[in-house]
Design an enzyme around this catalytic site. Structure first.
Site, PDB file in Angstrom:
ATOM      1  N   GLN A  74      56.964  40.036  43.157  1.00  0.00           N
ATOM      2  CA  GLN A  74      56.722  40.329  41.347  1.00  0.00           C
ATOM      3  C   GLN A  74      55.481  39.970  41.349  1.00  0.00           C
ATOM      4  OE1 GLN A  74      59.786  38.979  38.877  1.00  0.00           O
ATOM      5  NE2 GLN A  74      58.936  37.174  38.179  1.00  0.00           N
ATOM      6  N   SER A  86      60.295  37.208  34.514  1.00  0.00           N
ATOM      7  CA  SER A  86      58.054  38.392  34.812  1.00  0.00           C
ATOM      8  C   SER A  86      58.123  38.662  33.607  1.00  0.00           C
ATOM      9  CB  SER A  86      58.271  38.940  36.275  1.00  0.00           C
ATOM     10  OG  SER A  86      59.806  40.079  36.113  1.00  0.00           O
ATOM     11  N   ASN A 139      19.336  37.343  25.372  1.00  0.00           N
ATOM     12  CA  ASN A 139      20.370  37.365  26.284  1.00  0.00           C
ATOM     13  C   ASN A 139      21.655  38.130  26.657  1.00  0.00           C
ATOM     14  OD1 ASN A 139      19.274  34.379  27.017  1.00  0.00           O
ATOM     15  ND2 ASN A 139      21.220  33.708  26.164  1.00  0.00           N
ATOM     16  N   THR A 189      12.177  49.044  46.931  1.00  0.00           N
ATOM     17  CA  THR A 189      13.174  48.600  48.476  1.00  0.00           C
ATOM     18  C   THR A 189      12.762  46.889  48.898  1.00  0.00           C
ATOM     19  OG1 THR A 189      11.444  48.958  50.261  1.00  0.00           O
ATOM     20  CG2 THR A 189      12.963  50.035  49.392  1.00  0.00           C
ATOM     21  N   HIS A 190      14.042  46.575  49.194  1.00  0.00           N
ATOM     22  CA  HIS A 190      13.967  44.981  49.554  1.00  0.00           C
ATOM     23  C   HIS A 190      12.736  44.368  48.210  1.00  0.00           C
ATOM     24  CE1 HIS A 190      13.295  45.420  53.888  1.00  0.00           C
ATOM     25  NE2 HIS A 190      12.941  46.756  53.100  1.00  0.00           N
ATOM     26  N   TYR A 202      62.444  44.864  49.779  1.00  0.00           N
ATOM     27  CA  TYR A 202      62.170  44.079  48.295  1.00  0.00           C
ATOM     28  C   TYR A 202      62.655  42.927  48.573  1.00  0.00           C
ATOM     29  CZ  TYR A 202      61.456  41.902  43.409  1.00  0.00           C
ATOM     30  OH  TYR A 202      60.957  41.238  42.688  1.00  0.00           O
ATOM     31  N   SER A 259      20.538  32.014  21.785  1.00  0.00           N
ATOM     32  CA  SER A 259      20.839  30.705  22.614  1.00  0.00           C
ATOM     33  C   SER A 259      21.584  29.973  21.381  1.00  0.00           C
ATOM     34  CB  SER A 259      20.166  30.486  23.262  1.00  0.00           C
ATOM     35  OG  SER A 259      19.750  29.275  23.379  1.00  0.00           O
ATOM     36  N   GLU A 282      25.698  40.150  32.408  1.00  0.00           N
ATOM     37  CA  GLU A 282      26.315  39.078  33.004  1.00  0.00           C
ATOM     38  C   GLU A 282      28.007  38.979  33.306  1.00  0.00           C
ATOM     39  OE1 GLU A 282      23.425  35.602  32.250  1.00  0.00           O
ATOM     40  OE2 GLU A 282      23.186  36.995  31.035  1.00  0.00           O
ATOM     41  N   LYS A 338      15.523  33.213  22.144  1.00  0.00           N
ATOM     42  CA  LYS A 338      16.434  33.897  23.813  1.00  0.00           C
ATOM     43  C   LYS A 338      17.191  35.203  23.443  1.00  0.00           C
ATOM     44  CE  LYS A 338      17.283  32.981  27.570  1.00  0.00           C
ATOM     45  NZ  LYS A 338      17.588  31.315  28.003  1.00  0.00           N
ATOM     46  N   LYS A 362      52.134  42.844  39.455  1.00  0.00           N
ATOM     47  CA  LYS A 362      51.735  43.287  38.705  1.00  0.00           C
ATOM     48  C   LYS A 362      50.489  42.614  37.603  1.00  0.00           C
ATOM     49  CE  LYS A 362      56.426  43.426  37.249  1.00  0.00           C
ATOM     50  NZ  LYS A 362      56.844  43.566  39.057  1.00  0.00           N
TER      51      LYS A 362
END
Ligand code: ARG
Length: 458
Positions: free
Chosen positions: A322, A23, A285, A155-156, A317, A277, A290, A283, A325
């Site tokens: 392991q 690890s 963006n 709303t909606h 254990y 873009s 996002e 564009k 992490k």
């Protein structure tokens, strides 16, 4: 390198098995916690007369030296080691000989790893908390700037009632304030020391767990040794706290993505937080927003991964643990990155007051106020609601808005309508009159802002 646990077996394992088992790739980042934990352990062992003061001194100086050498770059962590605990102990023993071998008295890697993660995550929580605070500060600044900028509230995703951009922003400040509290709460439960639980059953040595815990800044100790080494609740809890935080950032991102579209044009992000873009020259963006939205799914995945890993594990254990992490570190790393980018994006955005107001004027979002006008003149709300609805329908038929209808038209629906109607359905009046606590009036938003500022000492 011969393995420290060579004993019952000859320790000759396949390279493939070693790589699989190791690890160090992801736990080497806990070297500082591992070393400071060991220093406290050595001093506890001496305090209790389990090792001599002289040996403890040698161990502590040796550990201190290793820490310095790692930090200065003089010593690089050997990626062939099994994990960070083995690396530090091996390095110590290489440097000190037999004294180094005394360090692991009255402890096990099971309580050691549990200790290291808790110490590491405590610091992560503090950093994440600071970043959340910075973000709240950025939001509050923008809310102050736009406390009177009228926009449609939805709303909606249908235009509903007029609000201010400042009010909308403050909604996110409140969410993040709760996230901060959750972080604090998570930290509190995490801050109990597992060291001294040993492999699972405690130890026959006369240890002082509280002494060691106090040295390392813990509030107390895990009260059951089996629990102390099996518990990863604090990882799950932190990841769920972070998931909630990410969910808030993701909703905010979604709104920014909508608002920056040509369809809305409520908000303009700074060039510094947008991309172009490769093919479409026009564009701009909102990639940062996002990505934050996208990474939210990744953090949920981290949470689900660990919950699933833990659900079938018998005490105490198991090596499955392991897997904790990578998940929890990824959640923390992701959240920290997202928070930093998000603050920058908020600090540098500008809102388009004109477009927001225009959108607010088009959706009959003062229809509730129209109904309320009749109610205040004595009509029961349901009747008033119906008349307001009919007036909206007439506007739609005639392609106009409530502000433009003549008083005669209004009076053909009810003789309660008088000239004083017009100021009542003016959007600014609609906003300003919402003085109820938590409402959208400028005075109320100011109150929200000072509440958050006072709470956070901003
Ligand atoms: N690398 C291990 C982990 O992260 C440390 C604990 C190992 N304990 C053991 N009994 N094999 O979980």
């Amino acid at each position: 390198m011969a393995k420290m646990w060579t004993g019952r077996t000859d320790g000759k394992t396949e390279k493939l098995a070693d790589d699989f088992n190791s690890s160090i790739r992801f736990d080497s980042r806990m070297y500082r916690q591992d070393i400071t934990g060991s220093m406290a352990h050595a001093s506890m062992l001496a305090e209790q007369g389990i090792i001599s003061n002289e040996d403890a001194e040698t161990l502590i100086v040796g550990l201190e030296q290793i820490l310095q050498d790692i930090e200065s770059g003089k010593l690089s962590i050997d990626m062939e080691s099994e994990d960070i605990h083995m690396f530090v102990e091996q390095e110590l023993t290489d440097r000190l000989g037999d004294v180094g071998k005394k360090l692991h008295t009255a402890r096990s890697r099971n309580d050691q790893v549990a200790l290291d993660i808790r110490m590491y995550l405590r610091d992560e929580i503090d950093q994440i908390g600071q970043l959340v605070k910075t973000l709240i500060g950025a939001i509050v600044d923008k809310a102050e700037m736009y406390q009177d900028a009228i926009m449609p509230g939805y709303t909606h995703l249908q235009r509903a009632q007029p609000i201010t951009f400042g009010h909308h922003l403050m909604a996110y400040a409140m969410m993040l304030l709760r996230d901060l509290e959750r972080l604090k709460d998570t930290r509190k439960r995490m801050n109990q020391s597992p060291i001294g639980c040993c492999a699972l059953a405690g130890t026959t040595y006369d240890t002082d767990r509280l002494f060691e815990a106090k040295q390392l800044g813990f509030d107390g100790i895990c009260m059951n040794s089996l629990d102390g080494v099996s518990d990863r609740d604090f990882c799950v809890e932190l990841m769920s706290t972070i998931s909630l935080l990410m969910m808030h950032l993701s909703r905010f991102s979604e709104e920014l993505i909508l608002w920056t579209s040509w369809e809305f044009k409520f908000v303009e992000l700074s060039d510094a937080y947008t991309t172009g873009s490769s093919i479409m020259p026009q564009k701009k963006n909102p990639d940062m927003a996002e990505l934050v939205r996208g990474k939210t799914g990744r953090v949920y995945g981290d949470l689900m991964a660990l919950l699933t890993t833990l659900k079938g594990l018998p005490l105490a254990y198991n090596k499955d643990m392991q897997e904790d992490k990578e998940a929890v570190f990824d959640a923390c790393d992701t959240a920290k990155m997202c928070l930093q980018v998000f603050s920058g994006m908020i600090e540098t955005l500008t809102a388009n007051r004109e477009n927001m107001l225009k959108a607010a004027q088009k959706g009959f979002i003062n229809a509730t106020d129209l109904a309320d006008y009749l109610v205040k003149k004595g009509m029961p709300f349901r009747n008033a609601y119906k008349i307001a609805g009919q007036l909206v329908a007439q506007c739609i038929r005639e392609n106009t808005v409530l502000e433009e209808l003549s008083l005669e038209t209004y009076q053909s629906y009810s003789d309660l309508f008088e000239q004083d109607l017009y100021p009542e359905i003016d959007l600014r009046t609609c906003v300003e009159k919402r003085i109820s606590e938590g409402g959208t009036s400028v005075a109320s938003v100011k109150k929200q802002i000072s509440y958050v500022k006072e709470t956070l000492d901003l």
